[in-house]
Design an enzyme around this catalytic site. Structure first.
Site, PDB file in Angstrom:
ATOM      1  N   ASP A 181      22.220 -17.328  -7.946  1.00 41.05           N
ATOM      2  CA  ASP A 181      21.827 -16.594  -9.148  1.00 41.05           C
ATOM      3  C   ASP A 181      22.826 -16.857 -10.277  1.00 41.05           C
ATOM      4  O   ASP A 181      22.440 -16.990 -11.439  1.00 41.05           O
ATOM      5  CB  ASP A 181      21.778 -15.087  -8.873  1.00 41.05           C
ATOM      6  N   ASP A 212      22.097 -18.260 -13.980  1.00 40.30           N
ATOM      7  CA  ASP A 212      22.443 -17.507 -15.186  1.00 40.30           C
ATOM      8  C   ASP A 212      23.251 -18.348 -16.166  1.00 40.30           C
ATOM      9  O   ASP A 212      23.062 -18.264 -17.380  1.00 40.30           O
ATOM     10  CB  ASP A 212      23.253 -16.250 -14.820  1.00 40.30           C
ATOM     11  N   SER A 261     -17.606  -9.844  -8.670  1.00 40.26           N
ATOM     12  CA  SER A 261     -16.969  -9.022  -7.630  1.00 40.26           C
ATOM     13  C   SER A 261     -17.426  -9.537  -6.270  1.00 40.26           C
ATOM     14  O   SER A 261     -18.146 -10.531  -6.184  1.00 40.26           O
ATOM     15  CB  SER A 261     -17.300  -7.561  -7.828  1.00 40.26           C
ATOM     16  N   LEU A 262     -17.001  -8.858  -5.224  1.00 39.80           N
ATOM     17  CA  LEU A 262     -17.305  -9.326  -3.874  1.00 39.80           C
ATOM     18  C   LEU A 262     -18.150  -8.299  -3.133  1.00 39.80           C
ATOM     19  O   LEU A 262     -17.939  -7.101  -3.282  1.00 39.80           O
ATOM     20  CB  LEU A 262     -16.009  -9.523  -3.082  1.00 39.80           C
ATOM     21  N   GLU A 316      -8.882 -15.661   3.869  1.00 38.59           N
ATOM     22  CA  GLU A 316      -7.640 -15.435   3.124  1.00 38.59           C
ATOM     23  C   GLU A 316      -7.466 -13.943   2.883  1.00 38.59           C
ATOM     24  O   GLU A 316      -8.432 -13.187   2.940  1.00 38.59           O
ATOM     25  CB  GLU A 316      -7.691 -16.196   1.793  1.00 38.59           C
ATOM     26  N   LYS A 360      -7.264 -10.336   1.267  1.00 39.85           N
ATOM     27  CA  LYS A 360      -7.777  -9.661   0.081  1.00 39.85           C
ATOM     28  C   LYS A 360      -6.615  -8.853  -0.486  1.00 39.85           C
ATOM     29  O   LYS A 360      -6.164  -7.876   0.109  1.00 39.85           O
ATOM     30  CB  LYS A 360      -8.945  -8.743   0.422  1.00 39.85           C
ATOM     31  N   ASP A 414      -4.472  -6.428  -2.753  1.00 40.71           N
ATOM     32  CA  ASP A 414      -4.794  -5.137  -3.352  1.00 40.71           C
ATOM     33  C   ASP A 414      -4.033  -4.960  -4.659  1.00 40.71           C
ATOM     34  O   ASP A 414      -3.004  -4.295  -4.715  1.00 40.71           O
ATOM     35  CB  ASP A 414      -4.445  -4.027  -2.349  1.00 40.71           C
ATOM     36  N   ARG A 457      -9.727  -8.434 -15.755  1.00 41.23           N
ATOM     37  CA  ARG A 457     -11.126  -8.633 -15.398  1.00 41.23           C
ATOM     38  C   ARG A 457     -12.036  -7.742 -16.241  1.00 41.23           C
ATOM     39  O   ARG A 457     -13.125  -8.146 -16.630  1.00 41.23           O
ATOM     40  CB  ARG A 457     -11.310  -8.316 -13.914  1.00 41.23           C
ATOM     41  N   GLU A 488      -4.835 -12.651  -8.445  1.00 47.02           N
ATOM     42  CA  GLU A 488      -4.537 -11.227  -8.370  1.00 47.02           C
ATOM     43  C   GLU A 488      -3.079 -10.983  -8.722  1.00 47.02           C
ATOM     44  O   GLU A 488      -2.193 -11.724  -8.278  1.00 47.02           O
ATOM     45  CB  GLU A 488      -4.810 -10.759  -6.930  1.00 47.02           C
ATOM     46  N   TYR A 509      -0.878 -14.227  -7.323  1.00 46.51           N
ATOM     47  CA  TYR A 509      -1.406 -15.192  -6.349  1.00 46.51           C
ATOM     48  C   TYR A 509      -2.740 -15.718  -6.875  1.00 46.51           C
ATOM     49  O   TYR A 509      -3.611 -14.911  -7.243  1.00 46.51           O
ATOM     50  CB  TYR A 509      -1.625 -14.552  -4.978  1.00 46.51           C
ATOM     51  N   LYS A 557     -13.294  -5.573   4.852  1.00 49.08           N
ATOM     52  CA  LYS A 557     -12.239  -4.604   4.530  1.00 49.08           C
ATOM     53  C   LYS A 557     -11.494  -4.094   5.772  1.00 49.08           C
ATOM     54  O   LYS A 557     -12.065  -4.023   6.857  1.00 49.08           O
ATOM     55  CB  LYS A 557     -12.855  -3.403   3.793  1.00 49.08           C
ATOM     56  N   CYS A 616      11.945  32.570  13.798  1.00 49.08           N
ATOM     57  CA  CYS A 616      10.920  31.769  14.470  1.00 49.08           C
ATOM     58  C   CYS A 616       9.545  32.379  14.197  1.00 49.08           C
ATOM     59  O   CYS A 616       9.346  33.579  14.425  1.00 49.08           O
ATOM     60  CB  CYS A 616      11.190  31.729  15.969  1.00 49.08           C
ATOM     61  N   CYS A 667       8.145  33.928  17.696  1.00 50.04           N
ATOM     62  CA  CYS A 667       8.720  35.035  18.458  1.00 50.04           C
ATOM     63  C   CYS A 667       9.698  35.877  17.643  1.00 50.04           C
ATOM     64  O   CYS A 667      10.222  36.869  18.143  1.00 50.04           O
ATOM     65  CB  CYS A 667       9.414  34.517  19.715  1.00 50.04           C
ATOM     66  N   CYS A 685      14.668  27.440  17.132  1.00 48.68           N
ATOM     67  CA  CYS A 685      14.506  28.850  17.485  1.00 48.68           C
ATOM     68  C   CYS A 685      15.466  29.162  18.626  1.00 48.68           C
ATOM     69  O   CYS A 685      15.559  28.412  19.588  1.00 48.68           O
ATOM     70  CB  CYS A 685      13.056  29.084  17.911  1.00 48.68           C
ATOM     71  N   CYS A 703      10.464  32.864  23.816  1.00 47.74           N
ATOM     72  CA  CYS A 703       9.550  32.400  22.768  1.00 47.74           C
ATOM     73  C   CYS A 703       8.291  31.811  23.407  1.00 47.74           C
ATOM     74  O   CYS A 703       8.367  30.826  24.134  1.00 47.74           O
ATOM     75  CB  CYS A 703      10.255  31.355  21.903  1.00 47.74           C
TER      76      CYS A 703
HETATM   77  S1  IVH Z   1     -12.430 -13.966  -5.090  1.00 49.27           S
HETATM   78  C1  IVH Z   1     -16.282 -14.639  -6.803  1.00 49.27           C
HETATM   79  N1  IVH Z   1     -10.354 -13.693  -3.536  1.00 49.27           N
HETATM   80  O1  IVH Z   1     -11.370  -8.466  -5.111  1.00 49.27           O
HETATM   81  C2  IVH Z   1     -15.112 -14.188  -6.091  1.00 49.27           C
HETATM   82  N2  IVH Z   1     -10.984 -11.868  -4.905  1.00 49.27           N
HETATM   83  O2  IVH Z   1     -14.028  -7.205  -5.070  1.00 49.27           O
HETATM   84  C3  IVH Z   1     -14.359 -13.142  -6.792  1.00 49.27           C
HETATM   85  N3  IVH Z   1      -9.537  -9.911  -4.690  1.00 49.27           N
HETATM   86  O3  IVH Z   1     -12.032  -8.590  -8.526  1.00 49.27           O
HETATM   87  C4  IVH Z   1     -12.983 -12.969  -6.434  1.00 49.27           C
HETATM   88  N4  IVH Z   1      -8.165 -10.776  -3.218  1.00 49.27           N
HETATM   89  O4  IVH Z   1      -9.610  -8.520  -7.775  1.00 49.27           O
HETATM   90  C5  IVH Z   1     -11.140 -13.112  -4.453  1.00 49.27           C
HETATM   91  N5  IVH Z   1      -8.524 -13.573  -2.125  1.00 49.27           N
HETATM   92  C6  IVH Z   1      -9.306 -13.007  -3.041  1.00 49.27           C
HETATM   93  C7  IVH Z   1      -9.092 -11.712  -3.497  1.00 49.27           C
HETATM   94  C8  IVH Z   1      -9.966 -11.156  -4.434  1.00 49.27           C
HETATM   95  C9  IVH Z   1      -8.443  -9.717  -3.953  1.00 49.27           C
HETATM   96  C10 IVH Z   1     -10.132  -8.900  -5.568  1.00 49.27           C
HETATM   97  C11 IVH Z   1     -10.374  -9.368  -6.975  1.00 49.27           C
HETATM   98  C12 IVH Z   1     -11.817  -9.113  -7.259  1.00 49.27           C
HETATM   99  C13 IVH Z   1     -12.166  -8.119  -6.212  1.00 49.27           C
HETATM  100  C14 IVH Z   1     -13.612  -8.234  -5.884  1.00 49.27           C
END
Ligand code: IVH
Length: 684
Positions: A43, A47, A92-93, A123, A125, A127, A146, A183, A233, A322, A416, A419, A434, A440
């Site tokens: 580091d 720096d 979305s998924l 892969e 998901k 959060d 998004r 994400e 990522y 999930k 207690c 008792c 106690c 007790c």
């Molecule tokens: S793919 C068309 N890959 O999940 C595919 N989404 O429910 C769309 N998310 O809005 C996204 N990990 O925020 C993809 N490995 C991953 C993900 C991922 C998290 C989230 C993402 C998306 C939401 C959809």
């Protein structure tokens, strides 16, 4: 490598060259540090380089480029965020919550593509929150949230502060346009630190790392975002690059361009491959430093993705499988105090029922009064409840919206609750106890529960409810009274029919023939667990011999120290305990002759374990002691002779070492199983 002292004065042209060289070296170090997790300089060295570049740029402001590592933190935004229309909607998924839904999805894929098998990526998901990053001629031009999928917010200034996001692509031949999607997450360790800071400053805490990541990205002052432990990522791209034919190849390409990609991404060839990847990620979940809430499956072949297309706003070619949520928010209805077998008072939170970690939770431990004070948890609060794996549900923290409406801080009772006896502090511990002993009823009930438990006298059918009734109605005072019960008395209890009463009488009767170690363990002498009981039994051979021993003689048994010896002597000196033992023997309780081993073979003799990472249910030194008590060796480094590596959250380099030596890696669950099997009274 760039060389030369920072103070040197440069002619303008040399200064430009020097600044260029510094920029590429610093950018390279950034990449190694934030993306590859594999820094090659200290580091301090980093720096020094950064300061030299800053000095040069101050002297020659015309040398500053937007991609300079000194330019990550821009000026405050005056107004709110501009809205951005996504060129290609951010979808979305679809979700799956069980294996059957995955099976149905995979069957539809095979059907639609008319293939016997379909290669699918698995892969994590992540959060966090989705963002899109637009690069024009290799330069980061815009970052957007998004939003509703069609329109998001322009957070360019803020994403620029995230060190794992390249300001410039790592290529000499960048595509004219590229949109990278992925994400933004907050690390768990960073989240804990951030909440500690906010708490100290009297500010509102974030509920979880996802909310903290979202809150951090939506700051009008990028300097604040820059200080937050955010990580990016990548998991997708909008590109005209026609050389790419698979999702996997997209990830490799993005990685080459300088983006972090989740590790452990796999390609599954069939349904069972997908489900086993899901299991694998579930195991990995607690070891990562960021939250994942499931696994995302994506058809690997890009032309197959095109063919499958979309339904409403989700692609048919992807599915989110999930995990059960590990943390949920609910209301703390009240704090009860439970009295344990040895009289220890444990505060337990009564909760509005909440589904978390795959079960409905109505109670969660709060450990002790210090813990409640530290977390400032009060009845009526909204609280975060966590249940990870099979660990006991826990109240993690309060989320206080309105300080004025809160109840007063909670206090441990001084008497207690069962008792009315006085409560005393347990020496050297935060816990209180106690002083009522067997007066007790709560202690008596717990002592009986312990007496009948599977590893003690193993009397089936005597659950908490029955024991509570027996004690409350004055039918049973001591364990010996159990052997005086008859069927008629039992049938007078609630919900006790003819058959269950008979079964219970039979079970009690059967338990009369037992083993010395079981009986000794069942007596509930403080600090005498199943393992110590076994060691004592095989060393002395009879209950009389143990009862007649002084502390010094007892200490000659492996695993019996001065404290344990003291408790044993004190137990047998107590008149009441002598009577219980005499009663038990008079009522026909007897043990088989014991084969004596002076040395006391222990269940894990000959095994060697190494510990790494953070354990949730106990600290590492407690785990070490427990393993050693069972006869295992615990060492500091992994070798080919290691029986197993026990890995908690955020494991260190021992993890890789174990992998490379093919040493079995056990999670915390496996450790708890091991301990439960061999010393059942130590793990609740
Ligand atoms: S793919 C068309 N890959 O999940 C595919 N989404 O429910 C769309 N998310 O809005 C996204 N990990 O925020 C993809 N490995 C991953 C993900 C991922 C998290 C989230 C993402 C998306 C939401 C959809």
């Amino acid at each position: 490598m760039v060389s030369g002292p920072a103070s040197e004065k440069f002619a303008p042209e040399d200064a430009r060259q020097r600044a260029d060289a510094l920029r590429s070296e610093i950018t390279e170090h950034n990449h190694r540090y934030y993306v590859l997790n594999d820094p090659t300089v200290s580091d301090q060295h980093y720096d020094v380089l950064l300061r030299e570049l800053e000095a040069l740029e101050t002297e020659y402001p015309s040398l500053i480029t937007p991609e300079s590592p000194t330019q990550r933190v821009g000026a405050k935004l005056g107004e709110g965020f501009q809205s951005v229309r996504h060129q290609v909607p951010m979808l979305s998924l679809a979700n799956a919550f069980n294996d059957d839904e995955v099976l149905a999805w995979y069957a539809r894929l095979k059907d639609a593509l008319d293939q016997e098998t379909v290669d699918v990526i698995a892969e994590p998901k992540l959060d966090g929150l989705a963002v899109s990053l637009r690069y024009i001629e290799g330069h980061l031009q815009q970052g957007a949230t998004r939003g509703d999928g069609t329109e998001g917010e322009d957070v360019t200034q803020n994403v620029r502060t995230i060190r794992s996001i390249p300001l410039q692509l790592r290529t000499h031949t960048p595509p004219a346009e590229l949109e990278v999607r992925g994400e933004i997450v907050m690390t768990r360790s960073g989240f804990r630190r951030l909440n500690e800071h906010l708490g100290e400053a009297g500010q509102k805490l974030f509920v979880n790392p996802r909310n903290a990541a979202a809150g951090s990205l939506r700051q009008l002052d990028p300097a604040i975002t820059a200080k937050r432990p955010l990580q990016f990522y990548a998991y997708g791209a909008v590109t005209t690059n026609t050389q790419l034919t698979t999702q996997y190849a997209v990830y490799q390409w993005l990685q080459e361009l300088g983006f972090p990609i989740s590790s452990d991404i796999t390609v599954a060839k069939d349904l069972s491959g997908l489900l086993s990847a899901h299991k694998q990620f579930l195991r990995l979940r607690d070891q990562l430093d960021h939250d994942i809430d499931g696994v995302v499956y994506k058809v690997n072949d890009l032309s197959a993705q095109d063919e499958l297309g979309f339904v409403s706003r989700a692609p048919r070619w992807a599915l989110a499988h999930k995990f059960p949520a590990q943390e949920e928010v609910t209301r703390l209805l009240g704090i009860d105090v439970q009295v344990g077998r040895t009289g220890a008072l444990t505060p337990v939170g009564r909760l509005e029922p909440v589904f978390v970690g795959g079960v409905t939770v109505t109670n969660a431990t709060l450990h002790n009064a210090d813990e409640i004070k530290r977390k400032d948890v009060r009845p009526g609060d909204q609280v975060v409840v966590r249940r990870a794996g099979d660990v006991i549900p826990e109240i993690v923290r309060s989320i206080n919206t309105d300080q004025a409406k809160r109840s007063d801080p909670w206090k441990m009772p001084t008497e207690c609750p069962e008792c009315g006896s006085a409560v005393e502090q347990i020496e050297g511990q935060a816990a209180v106890r106690c002083t009522g002993g067997l007066v007790c009823p709560a202690q008596r009930k717990r002592a009986l529960e312990h007496f009948v438990s599977r590893t003690a006298m193993n009397i089936d059918g005597l659950g908490t409810q029955v024991i509570n009734q027996l004690v409350d109605e004055g039918l049973v005072q001591t364990p010996a009274d159990l052997y005086r019960l008859d069927k008629e008395t039992l049938m007078g209890l609630e919900r006790m029919g003819d058959k269950s009463a008979q079964n219970l009488i039979d079970a009690i009767d059967q338990s009369r023939k037992t083993q010395l170690d079981r009986l000794l363990f069942a007596l509930g002498i403080r600090e005498v667990g199943a393992v110590t009981a076994t060691a004592l039994a095989s060393h002395f051979g009879t209950l009389e011999a143990i009862a007649a021993s002084d502390a010094q003689t007892l200490e000659s048994v492996p695993d019996v120290g001065p404290i344990v010896a003291h408790h044993i002597v004190a137990f047998f000196n107590e008149r009441h305990n002598q009577e219980v033992i005499e009663d038990l023997q008079a009522l026909g309780v007897e043990y088989a002759p014991v084969e004596r081993h002076e040395s006391g073979e222990l269940p894990l003799n000959g095994q060697t374990y190494v510990l790494t990472g953070r354990l949730e249910s106990m600290d590492r030194s407690a785990a070490k002691r427990a393993l050693e008590t069972l006869g295992a060796k615990v060492t500091g480094s992994v070798s080919a002779k290691t029986t197993g590596l026990i890995s908690g959250a955020e494991p260190g380099s021992k993890y890789q070492k174990a992998e490379s030596l093919k040493v079995p890696i056990l999670g915390e669950e496996a450790l708890l199983d091991l301990l439960r099997t061999h010393m059942p009274d130590t793990v609740e």
